[in-house]
Design an enzyme around this catalytic site. Structure first.
Site, PDB file in Angstrom:
ATOM      1  N   ASP A   1      23.099  -2.416   1.424  1.00 12.68           N
ATOM      2  CA  ASP A   1      23.889  -1.908   2.542  1.00 12.68           C
ATOM      3  C   ASP A   1      24.809  -0.767   2.125  1.00 12.68           C
ATOM      4  OD1 ASP A   1      25.775  -3.434   1.181  1.00 12.68           O
ATOM      5  OD2 ASP A   1      26.814  -4.026   3.014  1.00 12.68           O
TER       6      ASP A   1
ATOM      7  N   ASP B   1      27.296  -0.332   0.010  1.00 13.64           N
ATOM      8  CA  ASP B   1      28.723  -0.335  -0.314  1.00 13.64           C
ATOM      9  C   ASP B   1      28.983  -0.431  -1.813  1.00 13.64           C
ATOM     10  OD1 ASP B   1      28.049  -2.979  -0.559  1.00 13.64           O
ATOM     11  OD2 ASP B   1      29.413  -3.722   0.996  1.00 13.64           O
TER      12      ASP B   1
ATOM     13  N   LYS C   1     -13.346  10.027   0.966  1.00  9.16           N
ATOM     14  CA  LYS C   1     -14.508   9.121   0.964  1.00  9.16           C
ATOM     15  C   LYS C   1     -15.384   9.402   2.197  1.00  9.16           C
ATOM     16  CE  LYS C   1     -11.888   5.997  -1.885  1.00  9.16           C
ATOM     17  NZ  LYS C   1     -11.541   4.658  -2.299  1.00  9.16           N
TER      18      LYS C   1
ATOM     19  N   HIS D   1     -16.526   8.019 -10.013  1.00  4.70           N
ATOM     20  CA  HIS D   1     -15.682   7.148  -9.196  1.00  4.70           C
ATOM     21  C   HIS D   1     -16.259   5.734  -9.248  1.00  4.70           C
ATOM     22  CE1 HIS D   1     -13.583   5.345  -5.838  1.00  4.70           C
ATOM     23  NE2 HIS D   1     -12.721   6.352  -5.900  1.00  4.70           N
TER      24      HIS D   1
ATOM     25  N   ASN E   1      -8.896  11.831  -1.790  1.00  3.95           N
ATOM     26  CA  ASN E   1     -10.322  11.500  -1.727  1.00  3.95           C
ATOM     27  C   ASN E   1     -10.592  10.857  -0.365  1.00  3.95           C
ATOM     28  OD1 ASN E   1     -12.914  10.590  -2.015  1.00  3.95           O
ATOM     29  ND2 ASN E   1     -12.471   9.163  -3.696  1.00  3.95           N
TER      30      ASN E   1
ATOM     31  N   ASP F   1      23.366  -0.517  -3.356  1.00  4.33           N
ATOM     32  CA  ASP F   1      22.774  -1.794  -2.966  1.00  4.33           C
ATOM     33  C   ASP F   1      22.244  -1.661  -1.535  1.00  4.33           C
ATOM     34  OD1 ASP F   1      25.183  -1.790  -1.625  1.00  4.33           O
ATOM     35  OD2 ASP F   1      25.490  -3.940  -1.813  1.00  4.33           O
TER      36      ASP F   1
ATOM     37  N   SER G   1      -4.401   2.558  -4.279  1.00  2.00           N
ATOM     38  CA  SER G   1      -3.332   2.201  -3.327  1.00  2.00           C
ATOM     39  C   SER G   1      -2.045   2.995  -3.550  1.00  2.00           C
ATOM     40  CB  SER G   1      -3.054   0.694  -3.363  1.00  2.00           C
ATOM     41  OG  SER G   1      -4.206  -0.015  -2.964  1.00  2.00           O
TER      42      SER G   1
ATOM     43  N   GLY H   1      -8.140   0.429  -2.569  1.00  4.30           N
ATOM     44  CA  GLY H   1      -8.327  -0.025  -1.195  1.00  4.30           C
ATOM     45  C   GLY H   1      -7.897  -1.456  -0.966  1.00  4.30           C
TER      46      GLY H   1
ATOM     47  N   GLU I   1      -8.228   4.818 -12.377  1.00  6.86           N
ATOM     48  CA  GLU I   1      -8.285   4.105 -11.103  1.00  6.86           C
ATOM     49  C   GLU I   1      -8.699   2.656 -11.351  1.00  6.86           C
ATOM     50  OE1 GLU I   1      -8.738   7.129  -7.608  1.00  6.86           O
ATOM     51  OE2 GLU I   1     -10.625   6.158  -8.078  1.00  6.86           O
TER      52      GLU I   1
ATOM     53  N   GLU J   1     -16.644   3.574  -7.088  1.00  4.70           N
ATOM     54  CA  GLU J   1     -17.558   3.212  -5.999  1.00  4.70           C
ATOM     55  C   GLU J   1     -18.958   3.738  -6.285  1.00  4.70           C
ATOM     56  OE1 GLU J   1     -15.126   4.741  -2.840  1.00  4.70           O
ATOM     57  OE2 GLU J   1     -13.715   3.098  -3.159  1.00  4.70           O
TER      58      GLU J   1
END
Ligand code: 13P
Length: 708
Positions: free
Chosen positions: A240, A242, A466, A550, A464, A238, A667, A628, A622, A552
């Site tokens: 913390d 424990d 870009k 792609h 990539n 978890d 992303s 992006g 994609e 774009e």
């Protein structure tokens, strides 16, 4: 416990009383007067939630003003802070954490000089001073503050000291989920040092994601990932650190009751079980029956680890725990420690192979007081079911209420908890199920399966770039990457710089294991095509791959399926491996057209060149809405589309589809790569923004490297 202290210190929503800066300052001042009246030293540690910075500073100010020296150790599991409090000879320790709650909450709890939680009496003394003015000593009496960094290594040594010196986990593949919390560094490190191959999930804290869809209270992702990556076992801490729950190789959750049974049997078998085992009123009745069959005494405490601890101390016993996975091994440590509990389990494979699964078939979680039904928030995901329909006002309601339904088995327990009612039905143990996570034959099977998968599809991470960078920036990035990407990682790594830097990148990377690709290619093989670059030219300067289609280019340069298919063929003809991108827009996803769109994009290539063309290609899904934007497809969303794409190609050639690498792009970051790559049909990533940071890209590559 009255006042501000609950069962585990002070806790609440950040920004509302008591979790405010001024309260933290008053609390530090009061605690200093009770726990170190003549001055002394306090250790402050925390988990990973954003508000930790704020409370750390406020507590530091309160202690220093009271004349107490402060040591700050940053994020470390709660039990690690308890251990380091003793080890560093501090008067007391403070943990800033709200355990398994989401990041909007936080809390403050204390340990005494021996690393044990404070008694009710001491908490009451602190409580009594909370409304008195904050003390500020004169300058010569003020404390000092230092930040220390060796603590993680020292706590790690301590964890190792709780298991046999010759224990090693070589050959084990373990998925570790640290809830994006305090254990995110130390827990993977301990398992890696023991020789295990680890697949980390929930190990990328960002201040806001602690316990969010991960960790011991949400083990669903772990349950998917363990069989997905063919691991033998998974463990989830978890926030913390424990608590721990574990997952066997089939993705079945092994909760705190089952872990307690494994640990008790190991100690019993070795003649080391001291006194009775202590559970709570919520512990599964099957556990009690199993202990009875073996002549092991079992006591039930009220819910809460401090109650388990009190009962253990009264009974002069050492082993106890809660269904939630908060286990106390007092023969090893002073407080619940998820990592140490998991190590004890891993050190006893024989008991794991023989342990029964006590599976409650009905379990309800927290229910808002006075309301019927509600959300199951505490169960181990696989066992969550609907409400039983009891109300807070039902006869018999109250703390520790217990009522029998029949001789052999069904009982109902309830306990009040911060205005909630918790219920659980426990059934008799189901005898058929076995936890076989460590059985040797399965280990062999798993190794074979991994080897087969590895032979079929080697993961790939592609950057990539870009239209970003410059000659100087690119060289600096490549120089860092060259040193960062380990040659023994069983993955392909490719970077795709802009055209003009390709030849330079190939030269810089000559000795490295990183390959170079282009972001686009002309559909023609050569001739009077001003401004265009052909596949043969790319091959000539040392490129191996090229991206085609792609989104774009489809969007801004109006490339349609026909042109993309021609580019795909041109790449193959020029000796390059095309990376064909497919993906849907947000509108298309919302209109439920995802499969129609990506299916059409793939079919266009098949129609022009046959499915056989994919034997030499890479496919990349994609989703346009995730590129992006910071929005990533969830691992399950990505897996669904990848499986669809593989199926589409398998309809033509199943064997080749089995070998085809399908990358996910949109992303991808260090924080989500492992979860995405854990999906069985996600064979790596096509990374945009995050590929411009050497550190992020290295972490993404590392996540792909542990996939197999
Ligand atoms: P981001 O990783 O920046 O979302 O870009 C993805 C992409 O377009 C890779 O080709």
């Amino acid at each position: 416990m009255s006042g501000h202290f609950g069962t585990d210190g002070v806790r609440g929503r950040v920004g509302t009383a008591p979790m405010t800066v001024d309260f933290a300052l008053r609390l530090a001042s009061a605690a200093a007067r009770v726990l170190a009246p003549g001055g002394g030293r306090v250790l402050i540690g925390k988990d990973t939630r954003l508000s930790g910075y704020m409370f750390e500073s406020a507590l530091e100010a309160g202690f220093v003003a009271s004349g107490v020296d402060v040591m700050l150790i940053g994020p470390l599991p709660t039990p690690g802070i308890a251990y380091m409090t003793q080890r560093l000879g501090c008067s007391f320790g403070v943990v800033i954490s709200a355990s398994h709650n989401l990041y909007e909450d936080n809390g403050i709890k204390f340990f005494d000089a021996t690393g044990s939680k404070l008694s009710d009496r001491v908490e009451q003394e602190i409580e009594a001073l909370l409304n008195s003015p904050v003390v500020t000593q004169e300058s010569q009496h003020l404390g000092r503050a230092v930040r220390i960094d060796r603590s993680r290594a020292q706590y790690q040594e301590f964890c190792m000291s709780t298991i046999p010196a010759d224990m090693n986990l070589k050959g084990f593949k373990i998925v570790i989920d640290c809830a994006n919390g305090a254990g995110y560094k130390v827990a993977p490190r301990v398992l890696t040092d023991l020789g295990a191959e680890i697949v980390p999930i929930g190990c990328s804290p960002n201040g806001r994601n602690i316990n969010d869809g991960c960790g011991s209270t949400s083990p669903e992702l772990l349950q998917l990932t363990v069989p997905g990556v063919r691991a033998q076992v998974g463990l989830a801490l978890d926030g913390d650190g424990d608590r721990v729950v574990m997952v066997d190789e089939l993705g079945r959750c092994v909760d705190g009751d089952q872990l307690l049974y494994i640990l008790a049997m190991a100690r019993h078998g070795a003649g080391e079980l001291k006194g009775p085992v202590v559970g709570t009123v919520m512990s599964n009745l099957g556990l009690e029956h199993a202990f009875a069959e073996r002549g092991i005494a079992f006591l039930r405490a009220q819910v809460g680890d401090r109650n388990v601890l009190a009962t253990l101390n009264e009974a002069n016993a050492t082993l106890g725990g809660e269904t939630s996975g908060h286990i106390l091994c007092l023969d090893k440590t002073t407080t619940g420690d998820g990592l140490i509990s998991a190590l004890q389990v891993l050190a006893n494979p024989a008991e794991c192979a023989g342990a029964k699964a006590f599976r409650p078939t009905i379990r309800t979680g927290h229910h808002a007081s006075g309301r019927r039904g509600g959300r199951a928030s505490q169960g181990t995901g696989a066992h969550r079911t609907a409400s039983l329909g009891y109300r807070a006002g039902d006869p018999g309601d109250g703390r520790g209420f217990r009522r029998g339904f029949g001789k052999k088995g069904r009982q109902r327990y309830r306990s009040g908890c911060r205005g909630h009612i918790r219920r659980q039905c426990s059934l008799i143990p189901s005898r058929g199920l076995q936890l076989r996570g460590f059985a040797a034959n399965l280990r062999r099977l798993s190794r074979r399966a991994n080897a087969r998968r590895l032979a079929m599809r080697r993961p790939m991470v592609a950057g990539n770039w870009k239209m970003h960078g410059s000659q100087a920036l690119n060289r600096a990035l490549l120089a860092e990457l060259e040193g960062d990407i380990r040659p023994d990682w069983p993955i392909d790594v490719v970077v795709f710089p802009p055209y003009v830097y390709l030849a330079d990148a190939v030269r810089v990377l000559e000795e490295a294991r990183i390959m170079v690709g282009a972001q686009d290619v002309c559909a023609e093989s050569g001739g009077a095509f001003t401004g265009q670059v052909g596949a043969a030219m790319l091959k000539d300067v040392g490129c191996s791959y090229v991206i085609v289609g792609h989104s774009e280019r489809r969007r801004w340069y109006h490339e349609d399926d026909a042109l993309v298919s021609r580019k795909f063929a041109a790449a193959l003809a020029g000796g390059l491996t095309p990376v064909l991108c497919v993906g849907e827009t947000l509108e298309e996803r919302e209109a439920k057209q995802t499969e129609a769109v990506v299916g059409r994009q793939v079919d266009a290539v098949i129609a022009m060149h046959g499915a056989g063309a994919f034997a030499q290609a890479v496919l990349a899904y994609e989703p346009v809405w995730a590129i992006g934007t910071g929005r990533t497809a969830s691992p399950e969303q990505a897996q669904a589309v990848h499986a669809f794409l593989r199926g589409r190609i398998a309809a033509h050639d199943a064997k080749m589809a089995g070998h085809l690498r399908i990358l996910y792009g949109g992303s991808v970051k260090a924080g989500n790569a492992a979860e995405l790559f854990a999906m069985p049909d996600v064979d790596g990533g096509l990374v945009g923004g995050a590929s411009l940071s050497a550190d992020e890209f290295r972490q993404i590559c590392a996540a792909a490297a542990v996939r197999h």
